[in-house]
Design an enzyme around this catalytic site. Structure first.
Site, PDB file in Angstrom:
ATOM      1  N   SER A  29       0.811  -1.221   0.000  1.00 50.36           N
ATOM      2  CA  SER A  29       0.000   0.000   0.000  1.00 50.36           C
ATOM      3  C   SER A  29       0.844   1.269   0.000  1.00 50.36           C
ATOM      4  O   SER A  29       0.555   2.220  -0.718  1.00 50.36           O
ATOM      5  CB  SER A  29      -0.913   0.029   1.231  1.00 50.36           C
ATOM      6  OG  SER A  29      -1.906  -0.935   1.103  1.00 50.36           O
TER       7      SER A  29
ATOM      8  N   THR B 260      -5.671  -2.811   7.665  1.00 47.29           N
ATOM      9  CA  THR B 260      -5.487  -4.176   7.177  1.00 47.29           C
ATOM     10  C   THR B 260      -5.482  -5.161   8.338  1.00 47.29           C
ATOM     11  O   THR B 260      -5.772  -4.796   9.484  1.00 47.29           O
ATOM     12  CB  THR B 260      -4.211  -4.276   6.290  1.00 47.29           C
ATOM     13  OG1 THR B 260      -4.170  -5.577   5.701  1.00 47.29           O
ATOM     14  CG2 THR B 260      -2.933  -4.047   7.079  1.00 47.29           C
TER      15      THR B 260
ATOM     16  N   LYS C 200      -9.450  -5.005  10.901  1.00 45.46           N
ATOM     17  CA  LYS C 200     -10.621  -4.488  10.165  1.00 45.46           C
ATOM     18  C   LYS C 200     -11.926  -4.609  10.963  1.00 45.46           C
ATOM     19  O   LYS C 200     -12.805  -3.766  10.830  1.00 45.46           O
ATOM     20  CB  LYS C 200     -10.793  -5.243   8.836  1.00 45.46           C
ATOM     21  CG  LYS C 200      -9.770  -4.861   7.770  1.00 45.46           C
ATOM     22  CD  LYS C 200      -9.968  -5.728   6.534  1.00 45.46           C
ATOM     23  CE  LYS C 200      -8.781  -5.714   5.610  1.00 45.46           C
ATOM     24  NZ  LYS C 200      -8.886  -4.774   4.502  1.00 45.46           N
TER      25      LYS C 200
ATOM     26  N   ASN D 246     -12.187  -0.714   6.396  1.00 46.25           N
ATOM     27  CA  ASN D 246     -10.818  -0.699   5.865  1.00 46.25           C
ATOM     28  C   ASN D 246     -10.336   0.717   5.545  1.00 46.25           C
ATOM     29  O   ASN D 246      -9.196   0.908   5.150  1.00 46.25           O
ATOM     30  CB  ASN D 246     -10.698  -1.592   4.627  1.00 46.25           C
ATOM     31  CG  ASN D 246     -11.152  -0.883   3.370  1.00 46.25           C
ATOM     32  OD1 ASN D 246     -12.102  -0.108   3.398  1.00 46.25           O
ATOM     33  ND2 ASN D 246     -10.475  -1.133   2.271  1.00 46.25           N
TER      34      ASN D 246
ATOM     35  N   ASP E 183     -13.186  -2.290   0.449  1.00 46.21           N
ATOM     36  CA  ASP E 183     -12.861  -3.641  -0.036  1.00 46.21           C
ATOM     37  C   ASP E 183     -14.009  -4.204  -0.866  1.00 46.21           C
ATOM     38  O   ASP E 183     -13.794  -4.965  -1.809  1.00 46.21           O
ATOM     39  CB  ASP E 183     -12.611  -4.602   1.146  1.00 46.21           C
ATOM     40  CG  ASP E 183     -11.219  -4.440   1.748  1.00 46.21           C
ATOM     41  OD1 ASP E 183     -10.325  -3.896   1.066  1.00 46.21           O
ATOM     42  OD2 ASP E 183     -11.032  -4.851   2.913  1.00 46.21           O
TER      43      ASP E 183
ATOM     44  N   SER F 106     -13.000 -16.053   7.966  1.00 51.60           N
ATOM     45  CA  SER F 106     -14.213 -15.334   8.386  1.00 51.60           C
ATOM     46  C   SER F 106     -13.886 -13.961   8.964  1.00 51.60           C
ATOM     47  O   SER F 106     -14.656 -13.416   9.738  1.00 51.60           O
ATOM     48  CB  SER F 106     -14.977 -16.169   9.427  1.00 51.60           C
ATOM     49  OG  SER F 106     -14.212 -16.240  10.620  1.00 51.60           O
TER      50      SER F 106
HETATM   51  P1  NAP Z   1      -8.106 -11.203   9.506  1.00 54.87           P
HETATM   52  O1  NAP Z   1      -9.188 -10.309   9.968  1.00 54.87           O
HETATM   53  O2  NAP Z   1      -6.914 -11.422  10.319  1.00 54.87           O
HETATM   54  O3  NAP Z   1      -8.894 -12.568   9.164  1.00 54.87           O
HETATM   55  C1  NAP Z   1      -8.411 -13.605   8.488  1.00 54.87           C
HETATM   56  C2  NAP Z   1      -9.262 -14.849   8.770  1.00 54.87           C
HETATM   57  O4  NAP Z   1      -8.486 -15.914   8.289  1.00 54.87           O
HETATM   58  C3  NAP Z   1      -9.502 -15.114  10.240  1.00 54.87           C
HETATM   59  O5  NAP Z   1     -10.691 -14.548  10.674  1.00 54.87           O
HETATM   60  C4  NAP Z   1      -9.504 -16.634  10.311  1.00 54.87           C
HETATM   61  O6  NAP Z   1     -10.820 -17.161  10.079  1.00 54.87           O
HETATM   62  C5  NAP Z   1      -8.637 -17.045   9.133  1.00 54.87           C
HETATM   63  N1  NAP Z   1      -7.295 -17.441   9.610  1.00 54.87           N
HETATM   64  C6  NAP Z   1      -6.405 -16.708  10.323  1.00 54.87           C
HETATM   65  N2  NAP Z   1      -5.293 -17.424  10.579  1.00 54.87           N
HETATM   66  C7  NAP Z   1      -5.501 -18.651  10.026  1.00 54.87           C
HETATM   67  C8  NAP Z   1      -4.743 -19.849   9.973  1.00 54.87           C
HETATM   68  N3  NAP Z   1      -3.524 -19.940  10.545  1.00 54.87           N
HETATM   69  N4  NAP Z   1      -5.278 -20.911   9.328  1.00 54.87           N
HETATM   70  C9  NAP Z   1      -6.513 -20.855   8.753  1.00 54.87           C
HETATM   71  N5  NAP Z   1      -7.273 -19.738   8.786  1.00 54.87           N
HETATM   72  C10 NAP Z   1      -6.773 -18.654   9.400  1.00 54.87           C
HETATM   73  O7  NAP Z   1      -7.514 -10.730   8.114  1.00 54.87           O
HETATM   74  P2  NAP Z   1      -8.250  -9.938   6.970  1.00 54.87           P
HETATM   75  O8  NAP Z   1      -8.109  -8.497   7.214  1.00 54.87           O
HETATM   76  O9  NAP Z   1      -9.600 -10.524   6.800  1.00 54.87           O
HETATM   77  O10 NAP Z   1      -7.319 -10.269   5.708  1.00 54.87           O
HETATM   78  C11 NAP Z   1      -7.167 -11.585   5.223  1.00 54.87           C
HETATM   79  C12 NAP Z   1      -6.178 -11.602   4.058  1.00 54.87           C
HETATM   80  O11 NAP Z   1      -6.688 -10.875   2.954  1.00 54.87           O
HETATM   81  C13 NAP Z   1      -4.828 -10.952   4.392  1.00 54.87           C
HETATM   82  O12 NAP Z   1      -3.821 -11.706   3.756  1.00 54.87           O
HETATM   83  C14 NAP Z   1      -4.924  -9.582   3.772  1.00 54.87           C
HETATM   84  O13 NAP Z   1      -3.672  -9.034   3.439  1.00 54.87           O
HETATM   85  C15 NAP Z   1      -5.739  -9.898   2.525  1.00 54.87           C
HETATM   86  N6  NAP Z   1      -6.485  -8.733   2.019  1.00 54.87           N
HETATM   87  C16 NAP Z   1      -6.166  -8.239   0.786  1.00 54.87           C
HETATM   88  C17 NAP Z   1      -6.882  -7.170   0.271  1.00 54.87           C
HETATM   89  C18 NAP Z   1      -6.558  -6.638  -1.086  1.00 54.87           C
HETATM   90  O14 NAP Z   1      -6.899  -5.497  -1.379  1.00 54.87           O
HETATM   91  N7  NAP Z   1      -5.950  -7.431  -1.951  1.00 54.87           N
HETATM   92  C19 NAP Z   1      -7.917  -6.593   1.013  1.00 54.87           C
HETATM   93  C20 NAP Z   1      -8.228  -7.134   2.241  1.00 54.87           C
HETATM   94  C21 NAP Z   1      -7.491  -8.201   2.740  1.00 54.87           C
HETATM   95  P3  NAP Z   1     -11.343 -18.414  10.970  1.00 54.87           P
HETATM   96  O15 NAP Z   1     -10.876 -18.139  12.365  1.00 54.87           O
HETATM   97  O16 NAP Z   1     -12.808 -18.336  10.801  1.00 54.87           O
HETATM   98  O17 NAP Z   1     -10.744 -19.642  10.400  1.00 54.87           O
END
Ligand code: NAP
Length: 242
Positions: A16, A61, A65, A86, A100, A122
């Site tokens: 970013s 991020t 979020k 976000n 997003d 989730s």
């Molecule tokens: P987050 O709030 O930390 O959530 C990720 C989810 O993934 C958690 O709620 C969990 O769900 C699951 N998780 C976490 N650690 C895990 C593990 N070790 N094994 C399996 N599942 C796991 O993160 P987020 O903000 O949603 O972002 C998720 C990803 O998307 C990141 O890599 C972020 O960089 C990417 N992203 C990219 C963009 C873009 O513009 N390209 C935008 C947003 C996010 P459960 O507990 O339900 O399993």
């Protein structure tokens, strides 16, 4: 000088800052900066704002979020629907947005062949993707390590579920730099040429999740286009009041 930045932890994976720096350079914007604000514990959020009184906006991020929602004075309609923020507009009040949704939706538009999707994870990003898919009339199921009602567990992901859900989205941090060897545990071999594997992660360019999807014959897309789109929408949001 108008100061903006990225809130999250860790931030070593993120493109970013490079994106905004290049944008400011290309568009001749000289009175703005975009810095990194790594924050491990969201409870320190208010003190971060106090220490940085020139901050006009933040993008948010992983992992904040969802938890940052509680610190907002107001939410726009989309952020309220998603339950995650976000983009934050900082004025007398803090207003949370979710770009997003529009970023994901726009990036998927040329690929709208799918009727059923699985969203892995989730968290905040998964919630935004779910709302975007609803708006596109694509039905979706969330896959979680600790599934709530109506969600699936990884153990419950049968090959049949994979073959009938042709859009599979990785919204977990698995595979993201520096944990590049990790990937969601799903029956990859049940996918085929009709599938699209979409990884929200863009660093590395091809995650293990995308690699394994491609090995099974699926198409693959990473999250770089979405990153750029959601950043552009965040920029529009910040400037809508300046
Ligand atoms: P987050 O709030 O930390 O959530 C990720 C989810 O993934 C958690 O709620 C969990 O769900 C699951 N998780 C976490 N650690 C895990 C593990 N070790 N094994 C399996 N599942 C796991 O993160 P987020 O903000 O949603 O972002 C998720 C990803 O998307 C990141 O890599 C972020 O960089 C990417 N992203 C990219 C963009 C873009 O513009 N390209 C935008 C947003 C996010 P459960 O507990 O339900 O399993």
């Amino acid at each position: 000088m108008r100061q903006y930045g990225l809130l999250g932890f860790p931030l070593s994976h993120s493109f970013s800052q490079a994106y905004f720096k290049e944008k400011f350079h290309k568009e001749g914007i000289k009175d703005c900066s975009y810095e990194l604000f790594p924050l491990e514990d969201i409870k320190e959020f208010r003190s971060l704002l106090k220490k940085n009184p020139d901050l006009k906006g933040l993008t948010v991020t992983t992992p904040h979020k969802v938890s940052v929602v509680d610190y907002m004075d107001e939410l726009d309609e989309t952020a309220a629907k998603v339950g995650a923020v976000n983009t934050i507009l900082i004025g007398e009040k803090l207003k949370g947005f979710n770009t997003d949704v529009a970023g994901f939706k726009e990036s998927l538009k040329p690929l709208l062949l799918h009727k059923k999707a699985l969203i892995l994870g989730s968290g905040g990003a998964a919630k935004a993707v779910r709302v975007a898919l609803q708006q596109l009339n694509i039905s979706s199921l969330i896959v979680s390590r600790t599934p709530d009602d109506g969600q699936l567990s990884y153990e419950g992901l049968s090959p049949e579920l994979i073959s009938t859900h042709t859009l599979i989205i990785n919204a977990t941090p698995l595979g993201m730099f520096p944990y590049v060897e990790t990937y969601p545990q799903i029956p990859y071999s049940a996918a085929g040429a009709d599938h699209l594997f979409y990884d929200l992660t863009y660093n590395p360019e091809e995650s293990r999740f995308l690699f394994k999807g491609k090995q099974a014959g699926a198409k693959a897309k990473n999250g770089l286009e979405m990153l750029h789109l959601q950043a552009d929408y965040a920029w529009e949001t910040w400037n809508s009041v300046n």
